[in-house]
Scaffold this motif. Structure first.
Motif, PDB file in Angstrom:
ATOM      1  N   SER A  44       1.209  -0.556  -0.440  1.00  0.00           N
ATOM      2  CA  SER A  44      -0.255  -1.920  -0.918  1.00  0.00           C
ATOM      3  C   SER A  44      -0.078  -2.284  -2.542  1.00  0.00           C
ATOM      4  CB  SER A  44      -2.213  -0.885  -1.269  1.00  0.00           C
ATOM      5  OG  SER A  44      -1.846  -0.232  -1.429  1.00  0.00           O
ATOM      6  N   ASN A  45       1.319  -2.642  -2.977  1.00  0.00           N
ATOM      7  CA  ASN A  45       1.818  -3.107  -3.911  1.00  0.00           C
ATOM      8  C   ASN A  45       3.053  -3.557  -4.374  1.00  0.00           C
ATOM      9  OD1 ASN A  45       1.405  -2.174  -7.146  1.00  0.00           O
ATOM     10  ND2 ASN A  45       3.252  -0.557  -7.151  1.00  0.00           N
ATOM     11  N   THR A  46       1.800  -5.215  -3.546  1.00  0.00           N
ATOM     12  CA  THR A  46       2.747  -6.057  -3.392  1.00  0.00           C
ATOM     13  C   THR A  46       2.333  -7.023  -4.562  1.00  0.00           C
ATOM     14  OG1 THR A  46       1.295  -7.029  -2.043  1.00  0.00           O
ATOM     15  CG2 THR A  46       3.078  -6.144  -0.796  1.00  0.00           C
ATOM     16  N   GLY A  47       1.196  -6.933  -4.855  1.00  0.00           N
ATOM     17  CA  GLY A  47       0.995  -8.010  -6.042  1.00  0.00           C
ATOM     18  C   GLY A  47       0.529  -8.869  -5.054  1.00  0.00           C
ATOM     19  N   ASN A  48       0.060  -9.213  -4.463  1.00  0.00           N
ATOM     20  CA  ASN A  48      -0.994 -10.203  -3.644  1.00  0.00           C
ATOM     21  C   ASN A  48      -1.988  -9.434  -3.684  1.00  0.00           C
ATOM     22  OD1 ASN A  48      -2.642 -11.654  -2.438  1.00  0.00           O
ATOM     23  ND2 ASN A  48      -1.250 -12.754  -1.246  1.00  0.00           N
ATOM     24  N   TYR A  49      -3.221  -9.594  -4.063  1.00  0.00           N
ATOM     25  CA  TYR A  49      -4.557  -8.923  -4.049  1.00  0.00           C
ATOM     26  C   TYR A  49      -5.135  -8.927  -2.946  1.00  0.00           C
ATOM     27  CZ  TYR A  49      -9.685  -7.028  -5.103  1.00  0.00           C
ATOM     28  OH  TYR A  49     -10.637  -5.998  -5.254  1.00  0.00           O
ATOM     29  N   VAL A  50      -5.077  -9.798  -2.071  1.00  0.00           N
ATOM     30  CA  VAL A  50      -6.050  -9.907  -0.226  1.00  0.00           C
ATOM     31  C   VAL A  50      -4.626  -9.176   0.383  1.00  0.00           C
ATOM     32  CG1 VAL A  50      -6.492 -10.839   1.555  1.00  0.00           C
ATOM     33  CG2 VAL A  50      -6.622 -12.128  -0.865  1.00  0.00           C
ATOM     34  N   TYR A  51      -3.344  -9.691   0.480  1.00  0.00           N
ATOM     35  CA  TYR A  51      -2.444  -8.910   1.198  1.00  0.00           C
ATOM     36  C   TYR A  51      -2.407  -7.562   1.183  1.00  0.00           C
ATOM     37  CZ  TYR A  51       0.427 -12.472   2.692  1.00  0.00           C
ATOM     38  OH  TYR A  51       1.277 -12.996   3.306  1.00  0.00           O
ATOM     39  N   ASP A  52      -2.340  -6.744  -0.128  1.00  0.00           N
ATOM     40  CA  ASP A  52      -2.800  -5.193  -0.750  1.00  0.00           C
ATOM     41  C   ASP A  52      -3.757  -4.812   0.057  1.00  0.00           C
ATOM     42  OD1 ASP A  52      -1.065  -5.876  -2.033  1.00  0.00           O
ATOM     43  OD2 ASP A  52      -1.333  -4.979  -4.241  1.00  0.00           O
ATOM     44  N   TRP A  56      -4.050  -1.816   2.268  1.00  0.00           N
ATOM     45  CA  TRP A  56      -4.684  -0.541   2.196  1.00  0.00           C
ATOM     46  C   TRP A  56      -5.496  -0.770   3.379  1.00  0.00           C
ATOM     47  CZ3 TRP A  56      -4.154   2.662  -1.952  1.00  0.00           C
ATOM     48  CH2 TRP A  56      -5.199   3.683  -2.527  1.00  0.00           C
ATOM     49  N   ILE A  57      -6.027  -1.106   3.682  1.00  0.00           N
ATOM     50  CA  ILE A  57      -6.978  -1.056   4.983  1.00  0.00           C
ATOM     51  C   ILE A  57      -6.360  -0.757   6.187  1.00  0.00           C
ATOM     52  CG2 ILE A  57      -9.365  -1.937   6.193  1.00  0.00           C
ATOM     53  CD1 ILE A  57     -10.272  -3.164   4.010  1.00  0.00           C
ATOM     54  N   SER A  58      -5.689  -1.485   6.285  1.00  0.00           N
ATOM     55  CA  SER A  58      -5.080  -1.146   8.185  1.00  0.00           C
ATOM     56  C   SER A  58      -4.751   0.257   7.196  1.00  0.00           C
ATOM     57  CB  SER A  58      -3.827  -2.143   8.130  1.00  0.00           C
ATOM     58  OG  SER A  58      -4.153  -3.653   7.451  1.00  0.00           O
ATOM     59  N   PHE A  59      -4.041   0.681   7.072  1.00  0.00           N
ATOM     60  CA  PHE A  59      -3.035   1.822   6.517  1.00  0.00           C
ATOM     61  C   PHE A  59      -4.152   3.243   6.962  1.00  0.00           C
ATOM     62  CE2 PHE A  59      -2.305   5.865   4.995  1.00  0.00           C
ATOM     63  CZ  PHE A  59      -0.329   5.926   4.623  1.00  0.00           C
ATOM     64  N   SER A 284     -12.433   2.334   2.733  1.00  0.00           N
ATOM     65  CA  SER A 284     -10.983   1.540   2.160  1.00  0.00           C
ATOM     66  C   SER A 284     -11.620   0.086   1.913  1.00  0.00           C
ATOM     67  CB  SER A 284      -9.918   1.668   3.485  1.00  0.00           C
ATOM     68  OG  SER A 284     -10.182   1.325   4.470  1.00  0.00           O
ATOM     69  N   ALA A 285     -12.759  -0.010   1.748  1.00  0.00           N
ATOM     70  CA  ALA A 285     -12.983  -1.971   1.455  1.00  0.00           C
ATOM     71  C   ALA A 285     -13.566  -0.834   0.042  1.00  0.00           C
ATOM     72  CB  ALA A 285     -13.403  -2.257   1.912  1.00  0.00           C
ATOM     73  N   ALA A 286     -13.747   0.254   0.083  1.00  0.00           N
ATOM     74  CA  ALA A 286     -14.969   0.685  -1.396  1.00  0.00           C
ATOM     75  C   ALA A 286     -14.121   1.363  -2.400  1.00  0.00           C
ATOM     76  CB  ALA A 286     -15.742   1.080  -0.758  1.00  0.00           C
ATOM     77  N   THR A 287     -12.927   1.437  -1.104  1.00  0.00           N
ATOM     78  CA  THR A 287     -11.987   2.250  -2.579  1.00  0.00           C
ATOM     79  C   THR A 287     -11.362   1.613  -3.095  1.00  0.00           C
ATOM     80  OG1 THR A 287     -10.730   2.970  -0.955  1.00  0.00           O
ATOM     81  CG2 THR A 287     -12.032   4.885  -1.733  1.00  0.00           C
ATOM     82  N   PHE A 288     -11.133   0.565  -2.260  1.00  0.00           N
ATOM     83  CA  PHE A 288      -9.814  -0.381  -3.083  1.00  0.00           C
ATOM     84  C   PHE A 288     -10.699  -1.335  -4.226  1.00  0.00           C
ATOM     85  CE2 PHE A 288      -8.203  -4.455  -2.854  1.00  0.00           C
ATOM     86  CZ  PHE A 288      -7.091  -3.813  -2.957  1.00  0.00           C
ATOM     87  N   ILE A 289     -11.907  -2.207  -4.203  1.00  0.00           N
ATOM     88  CA  ILE A 289     -12.820  -2.664  -4.791  1.00  0.00           C
ATOM     89  C   ILE A 289     -13.102  -1.962  -6.135  1.00  0.00           C
ATOM     90  CG2 ILE A 289     -14.924  -3.965  -4.934  1.00  0.00           C
ATOM     91  CD1 ILE A 289     -14.867  -4.500  -2.135  1.00  0.00           C
TER      92      ILE A 289
END
Lengths: 440, 440
Positions: A44-52, A56-59, A284-289
């Motif tokens: 999850s380090n592509t640089g694009n926030y939405v992609y990442d 992150w969540i899919s994993f 995972s959304a919470a941990t990402f945000i």
């Protein structure tokens, strides 16, 4: 006092094999979890926030769904903390398939996947179950058959495995032995203590040898300034009262959630996978945000326990206090959600982290107002108090002493855990007892 | 786990009063002993070697004879360590006048005079008895009558007083609780542990507050270098085997001496005062002649636990190893002699000192041959191992952790105490059990 019958060589041999095996298994599990976490970061380090965020969540969804599916093969009672169940087994209740090799494998894999996939869970509870299974298997070897045949010895051996399970997670033999006494026993045969301690030594030697390879993260020894008995103790008292209340809320809410799932009133909550997917996405959304929440528990604890200014290490200088507060609240909430999932799950590490952040926050506020420099000690006391208020086991204090390698901040620490345990146990039974109650 | 019934306020109040009282008494005793020791130094500082030696010995003779004469008013069973007797009381044996106020007074004065007068004794054992009497008196207050009436509660309270007695000597609550469990119990009610720990916290808070007046010497926190699990552990193993053997010799010889005194075969040994005078002369002559032996136990322990080169502090640069060896042998012998005297006498502090010197000696030899720099850790492990091999209580390890304020040298320490306890308990029962055996 240690009596000669404790020195029976075949039992000592069995205990040392148990200790070393548990340490090795703990190391492997740690390693696997860390690799999964690194891999998730890497993806999850592509640089694009939405992609990442999507990755992150899919994993998380993939690994946790596999973990949850694995659970279909284990007896349902083997889900959850594991400590509550061992307590039941030690008091004579038989649980079907509890000591099976298949239970071992699925539990090991499920915990690794769930934590590696990013749920806010600890491995101690399930790992205690795993080391219990190892103990059971060892006692079935031909040379150790006499342990298996004798109920007292078998239970002593199992109790030792509880201690070993904790010791191999923290590298803290003394705390582990006391913790195992606290959570499993009401009456205690003192000679048990020797056996458990002996086992834990081997476990710790194994742990330290494996750690010296520097493959896995550990918790660093700290160098706190000495603290004297002054009126500053009052802040530690307040800290502990707060931790006690938070612990009680944690127990009450997570119990309610698990009850709701059991009553079948809400299909969304009852369905095994539906609930898991819901929680995984939230978590995972919470941990990402949330800032800093994607870090591992250990690195956060290391940051919090530092003596020098933690603002140096990325915990933004401008909003240090606010960042801690947000982290604490979100971590607290997602941990409540995660322990209610039908997965093998411990809660010590996440709570230790949450408590460390809470303690550091209090310490930061005290530093700002009074001007002392003990924020690291506040973090250590907060961590222990938070775990203690949930498990009602004050021996977590000793585990924290062993983690930090220091013991001179004894008075604030013991004040902290006792007050926290007092406040929380005046409100509710411990987490483990609550869960046993619901599962009955 | 801590349950709500532990939180009974009147019991908590009684426990905190007990803890604070014990801490205060411990402080007063320490202070009195130190003043006596300073006074003795002051008197025997005329510059003339023979005069000084005469004064040194006479001072000892006077104080110890008074101490011994005081003993005529206490029940004979209240002499010796005190821990053995509390163990008997806790298991239901009634001892006449054991909890009398007169016993309290005479015991307090006798211990102070004997140690202040220069016998190589410790105060922990008698002090445990003293705090037991305090507990008994507190439980007779009108508001605490319910404790006195309920046998279980009364015994719990007494057990807490044992822990408090130890805690107020070392300022080490956790080690004290565990030590009290080890030396007094075979089966243990886990809720006892809470009560004892609660009492010890108050005791430690009191101890630290009183220590902050900097009137009495204490043991300084250390700053050992971290030690990893390497082949150096083998030296710790050897150290522990040595300590185990020395502990066994200590028990065997002192038991023999006490038996000889009891059999009345040798009038010289049986006579209360004759034996005392004999031992006092030997002991004070030895402390006067042997270099460094006139120092107090605490200052020697502080020297030994130092990380930097102890040769800087007067332990003569040329003959450092030899000085340690002589000190160790003489200290060991006079401690054996002193515990056989008909005086209230503990043995932990002298053995801790002897063990620290022994450990430092081993550490010095290892430093000279291998080149590592862990002599302070060797001293700490040696101290714990020596006490452990005599009392068979491995919790002394935790007391030493609390004394040094560090816990990161966990593996060598635990290896040390376990091996020492194993070696010694394979040869003989513990010191306390041996003494009970003789007195029966």
């Amino acid at each position: 006092m240690m009596s000669p019958h404790v020195l029976n060589p075949s039992i000592l041999l069995a205990l040392s094999i148990l200790g070393l095996t548990t340490a090795t298994l703990g190391f492997i599990m740690d390693f696997a979890i860390q690799q999964l976490q690194h891999f998730r970061f890497y993806l999850s380090n592509t640089g694009n926030y939405v992609y990442d965020m999507g990755i992150w969540i899919s994993f998380s969804l993939v690994t946790c769904t596999i973990a949850c599916a694995l659970g279909l093969w284990t007896p349902s009672v083997a889900e959850g903390s594991g400590i509550a169940e061992i307590k039941a087994v030690l008091s004579g209740i038989k649980i079907n398939k509890f000591f099976n090799f298949s239970t071992f494998l699925t539990k090991f894999a499920a915990v690794t996947l769930a934590i590696g996939g990013g749920l806010s869970l600890g491995k101690e509870g399930p790992f205690v179950h795993i080391s219990g299974i190892v103990a059971h298997k060892i006692s079935q070897f031909t040379i150790f058959k006499h342990i298996h045949r004798n109920l007292t010895l078998r239970n002593q051996f199992l109790a030792a495995s509880v201690a070993a399970g904790i010791a191999s997670m923290f590298g803290s033999p003394i705390g582990a032995v006391l913790f195992s006494i606290e959570v499993t026993a009401t009456y205690y045969i003192v000679s048990n203590m020797w056996r458990a301690a002996f086992c834990c030594i081997w476990c710790t030697v194994g742990y330290q040898l494996l750690q010296s390879a520097r493959v896995n993260d550990g918790i660093n020894n700290t160098h706190f300034k000495s603290i004297e008995v002054t009126e500053e103790l009052f802040f530690f008292f307040l800290l502990a009262v707060g931790a006690g209340l938070m612990g009680a809320i944690f127990i009450k809410v997570s119990r309610k959630l698990i009850e709701l799932r059991y009553t079948r009133a809400y299909p969304m909550l009852h369905g095994r996978f539906r609930y898991l997917i819901l929680i995984t996405i939230i978590c995972s959304a919470a941990t990402f945000i949330t800032p800093y929440l994607e870090q591992t528990d250990r690195s956060v604890i290391n940051d919090m326990f530092q003596t020098h200014d933690a603002t140096d290490d990325g915990w933004s200088k401008t909003n240090f206090g606010m960042n801690l507060l947000i982290y604490m609240i979100v971590k607290f909430c997602i941990t409540i959600l995660c322990v209610s999932v039908q997965l093998p799950a411990g809660l010590i590490y996440p709570l230790l982290t949450c408590g460390a952040v809470y303690g550091r926050l209090v310490g930061y506020l005290v530093e700002q107002t009074v001007g002392t420099e003990h924020a690291g000690i506040y973090a250590a006391v907060g961590a222990a108090a938070m775990v203690c208020s949930t498990t009602h086991s004050v021996s977590i204090a000793i585990i924290v002493f062993e983690l930090t390698g220091e013991i001179h901040y004894l008075v604030p620490m013991i004040l902290g855990v006792f007050v926290a345990a007092g406040v929380s146990s005046a409100i509710t039974p411990s987490f483990y007892d609550s869960i046993l109650d619901v599962k009955k």
